[in-house]
Design an enzyme around this catalytic site. Structure first.
Site, PDB file in Angstrom:
ATOM      1  N   ASN A  34      57.633  64.053  -2.463  1.00  0.00           N
ATOM      2  CA  ASN A  34      56.815  63.829  -3.670  1.00  0.00           C
ATOM      3  C   ASN A  34      55.663  64.827  -3.788  1.00  0.00           C
ATOM      4  OD1 ASN A  34      58.225  61.191  -3.302  1.00  0.00           O
ATOM      5  ND2 ASN A  34      57.018  60.655  -5.097  1.00  0.00           N
ATOM      6  N   ASN A  35      55.605  65.515  -4.926  1.00  0.00           N
ATOM      7  CA  ASN A  35      54.541  66.485  -5.191  1.00  0.00           C
ATOM      8  C   ASN A  35      53.373  65.822  -5.923  1.00  0.00           C
ATOM      9  OD1 ASN A  35      55.862  69.772  -5.683  1.00  0.00           O
ATOM     10  ND2 ASN A  35      56.936  68.122  -4.659  1.00  0.00           N
ATOM     11  N   SER A  61      68.165  59.974  -8.954  1.00  0.00           N
ATOM     12  CA  SER A  61      68.503  60.633  -7.685  1.00  0.00           C
ATOM     13  C   SER A  61      70.004  60.885  -7.575  1.00  0.00           C
ATOM     14  CB  SER A  61      67.972  59.837  -6.487  1.00  0.00           C
ATOM     15  OG  SER A  61      68.382  58.497  -6.525  1.00  0.00           O
ATOM     16  N   ASP A  82      64.129  65.060  -2.116  1.00  0.00           N
ATOM     17  CA  ASP A  82      64.386  64.196  -0.933  1.00  0.00           C
ATOM     18  C   ASP A  82      65.001  62.867  -1.354  1.00  0.00           C
ATOM     19  OD1 ASP A  82      62.137  62.970  -2.066  1.00  0.00           O
ATOM     20  OD2 ASP A  82      61.058  62.749  -0.167  1.00  0.00           O
ATOM     21  N   GLU A  83      64.900  62.529  -2.659  1.00  0.00           N
ATOM     22  CA  GLU A  83      65.405  61.232  -3.106  1.00  0.00           C
ATOM     23  C   GLU A  83      66.926  61.146  -3.033  1.00  0.00           C
ATOM     24  OE1 GLU A  83      63.438  59.500  -6.488  1.00  0.00           O
ATOM     25  OE2 GLU A  83      61.629  60.665  -6.133  1.00  0.00           O
ATOM     26  N   THR A 137      71.395  66.728 -18.425  1.00  0.00           N
ATOM     27  CA  THR A 137      70.598  67.878 -17.965  1.00  0.00           C
ATOM     28  C   THR A 137      70.781  68.128 -16.471  1.00  0.00           C
ATOM     29  OG1 THR A 137      68.920  67.729 -19.678  1.00  0.00           O
ATOM     30  CG2 THR A 137      68.224  68.689 -17.594  1.00  0.00           C
ATOM     31  N   LYS A 163      53.742  59.728 -13.582  1.00  0.00           N
ATOM     32  CA  LYS A 163      53.994  59.660 -12.148  1.00  0.00           C
ATOM     33  C   LYS A 163      52.783  59.024 -11.471  1.00  0.00           C
ATOM     34  CE  LYS A 163      57.915  61.823 -12.662  1.00  0.00           C
ATOM     35  NZ  LYS A 163      58.138  63.238 -12.679  1.00  0.00           N
ATOM     36  N   GLY A 170      65.770  48.417  -7.921  1.00  0.00           N
ATOM     37  CA  GLY A 170      66.354  49.311  -6.903  1.00  0.00           C
ATOM     38  C   GLY A 170      65.322  50.203  -6.226  1.00  0.00           C
ATOM     39  N   HIS A 171      64.080  49.718  -6.146  1.00  0.00           N
ATOM     40  CA  HIS A 171      62.959  50.542  -5.662  1.00  0.00           C
ATOM     41  C   HIS A 171      63.151  50.977  -4.202  1.00  0.00           C
ATOM     42  CE1 HIS A 171      58.247  50.829  -5.686  1.00  0.00           C
ATOM     43  NE2 HIS A 171      58.830  51.974  -5.378  1.00  0.00           N
TER      44      HIS A 171
HETATM   45  P1  NAD Z   1      58.924  67.612 -15.034  1.00  0.00           P
HETATM   46  O1  NAD Z   1      59.570  66.428 -15.640  1.00  0.00           O
HETATM   47  O2  NAD Z   1      57.435  67.719 -15.020  1.00  0.00           O
HETATM   48  O3  NAD Z   1      59.460  68.946 -15.747  1.00  0.00           O
HETATM   49  C1  NAD Z   1      60.790  69.121 -16.101  1.00  0.00           C
HETATM   50  C2  NAD Z   1      60.861  70.299 -17.085  1.00  0.00           C
HETATM   51  O4  NAD Z   1      62.242  70.526 -17.400  1.00  0.00           O
HETATM   52  C3  NAD Z   1      60.132  70.052 -18.405  1.00  0.00           C
HETATM   53  O5  NAD Z   1      59.364  71.183 -18.755  1.00  0.00           O
HETATM   54  C4  NAD Z   1      61.270  69.840 -19.413  1.00  0.00           C
HETATM   55  O6  NAD Z   1      60.933  70.224 -20.729  1.00  0.00           O
HETATM   56  C5  NAD Z   1      62.348  70.713 -18.818  1.00  0.00           C
HETATM   57  N1  NAD Z   1      63.706  70.306 -19.222  1.00  0.00           N
HETATM   58  C6  NAD Z   1      64.224  69.045 -19.217  1.00  0.00           C
HETATM   59  N2  NAD Z   1      65.496  69.071 -19.676  1.00  0.00           N
HETATM   60  C7  NAD Z   1      65.785  70.372 -19.952  1.00  0.00           C
HETATM   61  C8  NAD Z   1      66.936  71.037 -20.433  1.00  0.00           C
HETATM   62  N3  NAD Z   1      68.054  70.362 -20.739  1.00  0.00           N
HETATM   63  N4  NAD Z   1      66.904  72.377 -20.583  1.00  0.00           N
HETATM   64  C9  NAD Z   1      65.755  73.076 -20.296  1.00  0.00           C
HETATM   65  N5  NAD Z   1      64.637  72.492 -19.857  1.00  0.00           N
HETATM   66  C10 NAD Z   1      64.647  71.157 -19.672  1.00  0.00           C
HETATM   67  O7  NAD Z   1      59.517  67.695 -13.571  1.00  0.00           O
HETATM   68  P2  NAD Z   1      58.843  68.205 -12.209  1.00  0.00           P
HETATM   69  O8  NAD Z   1      58.145  67.086 -11.554  1.00  0.00           O
HETATM   70  O9  NAD Z   1      58.135  69.477 -12.479  1.00  0.00           O
HETATM   71  O10 NAD Z   1      60.159  68.505 -11.348  1.00  0.00           O
HETATM   72  C11 NAD Z   1      60.790  69.769 -11.430  1.00  0.00           C
HETATM   73  C12 NAD Z   1      62.026  69.758 -10.549  1.00  0.00           C
HETATM   74  O11 NAD Z   1      61.659  69.468  -9.198  1.00  0.00           O
HETATM   75  C13 NAD Z   1      63.055  68.706 -10.933  1.00  0.00           C
HETATM   76  O12 NAD Z   1      64.331  69.275 -10.777  1.00  0.00           O
HETATM   77  C14 NAD Z   1      62.839  67.592  -9.942  1.00  0.00           C
HETATM   78  O13 NAD Z   1      64.027  66.875  -9.707  1.00  0.00           O
HETATM   79  C15 NAD Z   1      62.405  68.366  -8.710  1.00  0.00           C
HETATM   80  N6  NAD Z   1      61.535  67.668  -7.757  1.00  0.00           N
HETATM   81  C16 NAD Z   1      60.398  67.050  -8.203  1.00  0.00           C
HETATM   82  C17 NAD Z   1      59.563  66.423  -7.279  1.00  0.00           C
HETATM   83  C18 NAD Z   1      58.273  65.771  -7.728  1.00  0.00           C
HETATM   84  O14 NAD Z   1      57.603  65.133  -6.908  1.00  0.00           O
HETATM   85  N7  NAD Z   1      57.850  65.907  -8.984  1.00  0.00           N
HETATM   86  C19 NAD Z   1      59.898  66.413  -5.919  1.00  0.00           C
HETATM   87  C20 NAD Z   1      61.072  67.057  -5.505  1.00  0.00           C
HETATM   88  C21 NAD Z   1      61.876  67.687  -6.439  1.00  0.00           C
HETATM   89  P1  TYD Z   2      56.726  58.078  -8.828  1.00  0.00           P
HETATM   90  O1  TYD Z   2      55.489  58.890  -8.987  1.00  0.00           O
HETATM   91  O2  TYD Z   2      57.423  57.575 -10.041  1.00  0.00           O
HETATM   92  O3  TYD Z   2      57.709  58.930  -7.909  1.00  0.00           O
HETATM   93  P2  TYD Z   2      59.124  58.496  -7.217  1.00  0.00           P
HETATM   94  O4  TYD Z   2      59.518  57.161  -7.683  1.00  0.00           O
HETATM   95  O5  TYD Z   2      60.044  59.552  -7.732  1.00  0.00           O
HETATM   96  O6  TYD Z   2      58.873  58.547  -5.758  1.00  0.00           O
HETATM   97  O7  TYD Z   2      56.380  56.817  -7.918  1.00  0.00           O
HETATM   98  C1  TYD Z   2      55.842  56.962  -6.628  1.00  0.00           C
HETATM   99  C2  TYD Z   2      55.707  55.587  -6.031  1.00  0.00           C
HETATM  100  O8  TYD Z   2      54.735  54.850  -6.783  1.00  0.00           O
HETATM  101  C3  TYD Z   2      56.981  54.748  -6.103  1.00  0.00           C
HETATM  102  O9  TYD Z   2      57.079  53.948  -4.930  1.00  0.00           O
HETATM  103  C4  TYD Z   2      56.777  53.868  -7.318  1.00  0.00           C
HETATM  104  C5  TYD Z   2      55.294  53.652  -7.328  1.00  0.00           C
HETATM  105  N1  TYD Z   2      54.668  53.457  -8.660  1.00  0.00           N
HETATM  106  C6  TYD Z   2      53.876  52.340  -8.912  1.00  0.00           C
HETATM  107  O10 TYD Z   2      53.663  51.497  -8.040  1.00  0.00           O
HETATM  108  N2  TYD Z   2      53.343  52.210 -10.160  1.00  0.00           N
HETATM  109  C7  TYD Z   2      53.557  53.112 -11.143  1.00  0.00           C
HETATM  110  O11 TYD Z   2      53.054  52.929 -12.285  1.00  0.00           O
HETATM  111  C8  TYD Z   2      54.359  54.267 -10.862  1.00  0.00           C
HETATM  112  C9  TYD Z   2      54.634  55.286 -11.928  1.00  0.00           C
HETATM  113  C10 TYD Z   2      54.905  54.395  -9.604  1.00  0.00           C
END
Ligand code: NAD
Ligand code: TYD
Length: 333
Positions: free
Chosen positions: A177-178, A149, A125-126, A99, A187, A273-274
Site C-alpha cells: 500500500n502506497n 485484486s 501485493d493484493e 481496463t 483511499k 471479503g475484507h
Molecule cells: P489511481 O486510481 O490513482 O490511478 C489510475 C490511473 O489510471 C488514473 O489516472 C486513471 O485515469 C487511469 N486509467 C484508468 N483506466 C484507464 C484506461 N482504461 N486507460 C488509460 N488510463 C486509465 O491508481 P494508483 O493508486 O495510482 O495505482 C496505479 C497502479 O499501481 C495500479 O495499477 C494499481 O493496481 C497499482 N498499485 C497501487 C497501489 C496503491 O497503494 N495505490 C499499490 C500497489 C500497486
Molecule cells: P484502501 O486504502 O482502500 O486500500 P486496500 O484496500 O487496497 O488495501 O484501504 C486500506 C485499509 O483501510 C483496508 O483494510 C480497508 C480500510 N479502510 C477503512 O477502514 N475505511 C475506509 O474508509 C477505507 C477507504 C479503507
C-alpha cells in the site's frame, strides 16, 4: 534518450512517477496515456505540462488503434493504468475487468509487435490475498479475493505469459500500500486526513485491526526506476518498506498529527471479503540493491502537511461524482 509510454500517469502513483523521472533525468521522454477517469487528474501534473520531455495523450489503453499509433514511438512501457479501488470493484467490477485485464492485454500485444525493450507491469501485493502469519515471496500462489485484486492477478500472469511465450522483456512488480501526495481521497490515508481536517467522521471498517504494509510513494517510484535498469526480465519483484500497521494505528497517528478529537473515529460495517493482512517478503529486490529511503513517521508527517497545504486540490475533487459515490456508501455527505 529513452522514451517511455507511461499509462495511467494522471493518477496517484503514475503522476508521482512522472515527477520523479523528470526531476531525476535529462535524457527521458515521456508519453503519458491516460483516460482521465474519475481518478485521473491533470492538476497532478500542472507543473510539468509544458516540460519539453513530457507529452499527454488522453485515451484508453483498451483502444487498440490509439495504442498502435503510440507504441512505435517508445522503447519502454510502464503500465500503471487501472481501476484501483477495492470498494468500487465490489460495487461494480465491469471496468476492472475491462481496463486491468483487457487493457493490459492490448498493451502487451502491441508491445510484442513493436519489439518493446522493456515492459513493466505494475501489479500489487493484493494478488497474493490475505496472510495470517509470515510474508509472501514471489513464488507463492496467487489467491486474490476481490474483483480488483483478481483482475490485477489476471494481468500479472498475462504479462508473464508474454515473456514465456513471446520473449517480451516483461518485469512484474508487486508493491504494498502506497501513501503520499496526489492520492485520490477515497483511499484510507487521504480520506482520513482530509475528513479529519474538515472535522468529518473517519469510517473504520470492521474492528480496525486489518493490517497493511505502508510505503511512501517516492520509494515505490525509486524501486520501479531501479528495476527498469537492474531487474531481470521474466522476473517478478515484491516491493515494500516493512511498515505493517493496523488501520486503527494509522487512524490514531493521523488524528495525533492533526490534533483532532478521537470522537471522529466511527466504526462502520466491514468491507465484503475484507483481506485481514497483507505482507510481502522483499528479500529479492533488496538483494539486487534497492531499499526504501523514507522513515515511515516522517513520511506520514510530510503527507499530512501536503494535504493541509493543498486543500484546493482535494476540495475540488471532493465534490460531484465523489460525493455521489460517498452518499451511496455511507449516506454521510
Ligand atoms: P489511481 O486510481 O490513482 O490511478 C489510475 C490511473 O489510471 C488514473 O489516472 C486513471 O485515469 C487511469 N486509467 C484508468 N483506466 C484507464 C484506461 N482504461 N486507460 C488509460 N488510463 C486509465 O491508481 P494508483 O493508486 O495510482 O495505482 C496505479 C497502479 O499501481 C495500479 O495499477 C494499481 O493496481 C497499482 N498499485 C497501487 C497501489 C496503491 O497503494 N495505490 C499499490 C500497489 C500497486
Ligand atoms: P484502501 O486504502 O482502500 O486500500 P486496500 O484496500 O487496497 O488495501 O484501504 C486500506 C485499509 O483501510 C483496508 O483494510 C480497508 C480500510 N479502510 C477503512 O477502514 N475505511 C475506509 O474508509 C477505507 C477507504 C479503507
Amino acid at each position: 534518450m529513452r522514451k517511455l509510454l507511461v499509462t495511467g500517469g494522471a493518477g496517484f502513483i503514475g503522476s508521482n512517477f512522472i515527477h520523479y523521472l523528470l526531476n531525476q533525468y535529462d535524457d527521458v521522454d515521456i508519453i503519458n496515456l491516460d483516460k482521465l477517469t474519475y481518478a485521473g487528474n491533470l492538476a497532478n501534473l500542472k507543473d510539468v505540462e509544458r516540460h519539453p520531455h513530457y507529452q499527454f495523450v488522453k485515451g484508453d489503453i483498451c483502444d487498440k488503434k490509439l495504442v498502435d499509433e503510440l507504441m512505435p514511438e517508445v522503447q519502454i512501457v510502464v503500465n500503471f493504468a487501472a481501476e484501483s479501488h477495492v470498494d468500487r470493484s465490489i460495487g461494480s467490477p465491469d471496468d476492472f475487468i475491462k481496463t486491468d485485464v483487457f487493457g493490459a492485454f492490448v498493451l502487451l500485444e502491441t508491445a510484442r509487435k513493436n519489439r518493446i525493450e522493456k515492459f513493466i507491469q505494475i501489479s500489487t501485493d493484493e494478488v497474493y490475498g490475505s496472510i495470517q502469519d509470515g510474508s509472501f515471496t514471489e513464488n507463492d500462489p496467487l489467491m486474490p479475493s476481490s474483483p480488483y485484486s483478481a483482475s490485477k492477478a489476471g494481468a500479472d500472469r498475462l504479462a508473464f505469459s508474454y515473456y514465456v511465450t513471446y520473449k517480451l522483456p516483461v518485469i512484474v512488480t508487486r508493491c504494498s500500500n502506497n501513501f503520499g501526495p496526489y492520492q485520490y481521497p477515497e483511499k484510507l490515508i487521504p480520506l482520513f486526513v482530509t475528513n479529519a481536517i474538515e472535522d468529518k467522521k473517519l469510517p473504520i471498517y470492521g474492528d480496525g485491526m486489518n493490517v497493511r504494509d505502508w510505503i511512501f510513494v517516492d520509494d515505490h517510484c525509486r524501486a520501479i526506476d531501479f528495476l527498469m535498469d537492474n531487474g531481470e526480465v521474466g522476473e517478478t519483484y515484491n516491493i515494500g518498506a516493512g511498515n505493517e500497521k493496523t488501520n486503527l494505528f494509522i487512524t490514531d497517528l493521523i488524528l495525533k498529527h492533526l490534533e483532532k478529537s478521537d470522537e471522529l473515529k466511527t466504526f462502520v460495517p466491514d468491507r465484503l471479503g475484507h483481506d485481514r493482512r497483507y505482507s510481502v517478503d522483499c528479500t529479492k529486490i533488496r538483494k539486487l540493491g534497492w531499499q526504501p529511503k523514507y522513515d515511515f513517521e516522517d513520511a506520514i508527517i510530510e503527507t499530512v502537511l501536503w494535504y493541509k497545504r493543498n486543500a484546493d486540490w482535494w476540495k475540488q475533487i471532493k465534490s460531484g461524482e465523489y460525493l455521489e459515490y460517498y452518499k451511496q456508501q455511507y449516506q454521510t455527505a
